[in-house]
Design an enzyme around this catalytic site. Structure first.
Site, PDB file in Angstrom:
ATOM      1  N   HIS A 204       0.841  -1.207   0.000  1.00  0.00           N
ATOM      2  CA  HIS A 204       0.000   0.000   0.000  1.00  0.00           C
ATOM      3  C   HIS A 204       0.874   1.254   0.000  1.00  0.00           C
ATOM      4  O   HIS A 204       2.056   1.201   0.345  1.00  0.00           O
ATOM      5  CB  HIS A 204      -0.851   0.030   1.278  1.00  0.00           C
ATOM      6  N   CYS A 313      -2.484   0.143   9.858  1.00  0.00           N
ATOM      7  CA  CYS A 313      -3.534  -0.743   9.333  1.00  0.00           C
ATOM      8  C   CYS A 313      -4.392  -1.372  10.421  1.00  0.00           C
ATOM      9  O   CYS A 313      -5.467  -1.893  10.132  1.00  0.00           O
ATOM     10  CB  CYS A 313      -2.934  -1.814   8.450  1.00  0.00           C
TER      11      CYS A 313
HETATM   12  C1  CIR Z   1      -3.521  -8.068   3.013  1.00  0.00           C
HETATM   13  O1  CIR Z   1      -2.775  -8.577   2.189  1.00  0.00           O
HETATM   14  O2  CIR Z   1      -4.531  -7.459   2.669  1.00  0.00           O
HETATM   15  C2  CIR Z   1      -3.197  -8.214   4.467  1.00  0.00           C
HETATM   16  N1  CIR Z   1      -2.507  -9.425   4.686  1.00  0.00           N
HETATM   17  C3  CIR Z   1      -2.362  -7.046   4.949  1.00  0.00           C
HETATM   18  C4  CIR Z   1      -3.106  -5.752   4.946  1.00  0.00           C
HETATM   19  C5  CIR Z   1      -2.346  -4.658   5.594  1.00  0.00           C
HETATM   20  N2  CIR Z   1      -3.098  -3.460   5.527  1.00  0.00           N
HETATM   21  C6  CIR Z   1      -2.582  -2.253   5.650  1.00  0.00           C
HETATM   22  O3  CIR Z   1      -1.389  -2.087   5.809  1.00  0.00           O
HETATM   23  N3  CIR Z   1      -3.398  -1.211   5.539  1.00  0.00           N
END
Ligand code: CIR
Length: 319
Positions: A204, A313
């Site tokens: 991201h 996140c």
């Molecule tokens: C994903 O791949 O969507 C999750 N394993 C990790 C998401 C992390 N989200 C974030 O940093 N906003």
């Protein structure tokens, strides 16, 4: 109805970065086994118990960050959604309005329902992106005066457009992160990163750059970090003349890519653990001293990081 977020637009600066509450979401029992791992770093084994403990410590640190009167509420885990702890991806919140996202990874789409219910229960107005729009909250950076949205494998141009429509009057700057990464990769210098990370595949925008304080963004001393900082600086809403006079965004540069994801709220920083990132922790401490902030709070989220999760996140900050 006059959306309440317009109130914030005139209050550029600290008021727009002051939060009264945060939402976090419980770690799914299936997290260690089934969380999505996008980065080609191999699949280090996740310790489920440790991930849960770290998440509890994170929630406690967040409460300290918000300060007196700040409230951290927990949304129950979403059955069948191993990644639901990463609640940031499910909504973009400004003032009393929440844009519910459509996560770019199909396995995560069902996570938004529970988050929307929690936001509605708190009286927020919820909006939805149009069909075809994909958006992860991890790609949306609120600087206190504008949104910066990364175009990535998870967020498309229609997703960025949905942010602009949901918050009219607030500038949205886009960063073509996926193509910037491809270009750097093509040039064979995708990133100078921790030894454990052969190449940098930022999931991201906020894997690369976050807010460290009013008008200050933090990124890492890597080719992609530098490229994104330059792009944001050139595209930012602050007029060129004011930037030339030094009134634009400032950039804090840390040595560790994984340490560039921090939470800034209510005049203080929450950073990754100094034991793993001592050089970056020094930069943050110096920054805090120089700007009159209290020393950063820190939390170890190494187990959550194994599933590409960072600090931002794991929460949604509410004004
Ligand atoms: C994903 O791949 O969507 C999750 N394993 C990790 C998401 C992390 N989200 C974030 O940093 N906003």
């Amino acid at each position: 109805m006059r959306p309440s977020h317009t109130l914030l637009l005139s209050a550029i600066g600290d008021a727009a970065l002051t939060y009264t509450a945060a939402l976090t979401r419980a770690v799914s029992p299936a997290f260690a086994h089934s969380a999505v791992r996008s980065s080609p770093r191999g699949k280090p084994v996740i310790d489920q118990g440790r991930a849960v403990e770290q998440h509890l410590a994170y929630s406690a640190a967040l409460r300290d960050l918000l300060g007196v009167g700040g409230e951290v509420s927990h949304v129950p885990a979403a059955a069948g959604h191993p990644d639901c702890v990463f609640i940031e991806d499910c909504a973009v919140v400004l003032g009393r309005t929440a844009l519910i996202t459509r996560p770019g990874h199909a396995s995560r789409r069902g996570e938004t329902e529970g988050v929307e219910a929690a936001l509605k229960a708190r009286g927020l107005l919820t909006l939805h992106p149009p069909p075809g729009a994909h958006l992860d909250g991890g790609d949306v950076l609120w600087t206190g005066r504008e949104f910066v949205v990364g175009l990535t494998g998870r967020t498309n141009a229609a997703g960025a457009g949905a942010v602009a429509r949901a918050f009219p009057g607030t500038r949205v700057t886009t960063v073509p992160l996926a193509s910037m990464v491809s270009e750097l990769r093509g040039k064979g210098r995708a990133g100078r990163l921790p030894a454990s990370t052969p190449t940098f595949h930022p999931l991201h925008l906020k894997s690369v750059i976050t807010l460290a304080g009013p008008s200050t963004l933090v990124t890492s001393d890597t080719p992609i970090g530098n490229a994104v900082a330059l792009h944001v600086n050139d595209a930012s809403a602050v007029p060129k003349a004011r930037r030339a006079a030094g009134e634009g965004l400032s950039f804090l540069i840390v040595p560790d890519a994984a340490a560039a994801n921090v939470v800034y709220a209510n005049g203080r920083l929450l950073t990754r653990e100094s034991t793993t990132f001592p050089a970056s922790a020094e930069v943050f401490l110096r920054f805090a001293v120089d700007t009159g902030m209290p020393p950063p709070l820190e939390v170890d989220t190494s187990e959550l990081a194994k599933a590409d999760g960072a600090l931002t996140c794991c929460s949604l900050l509410l004004h």
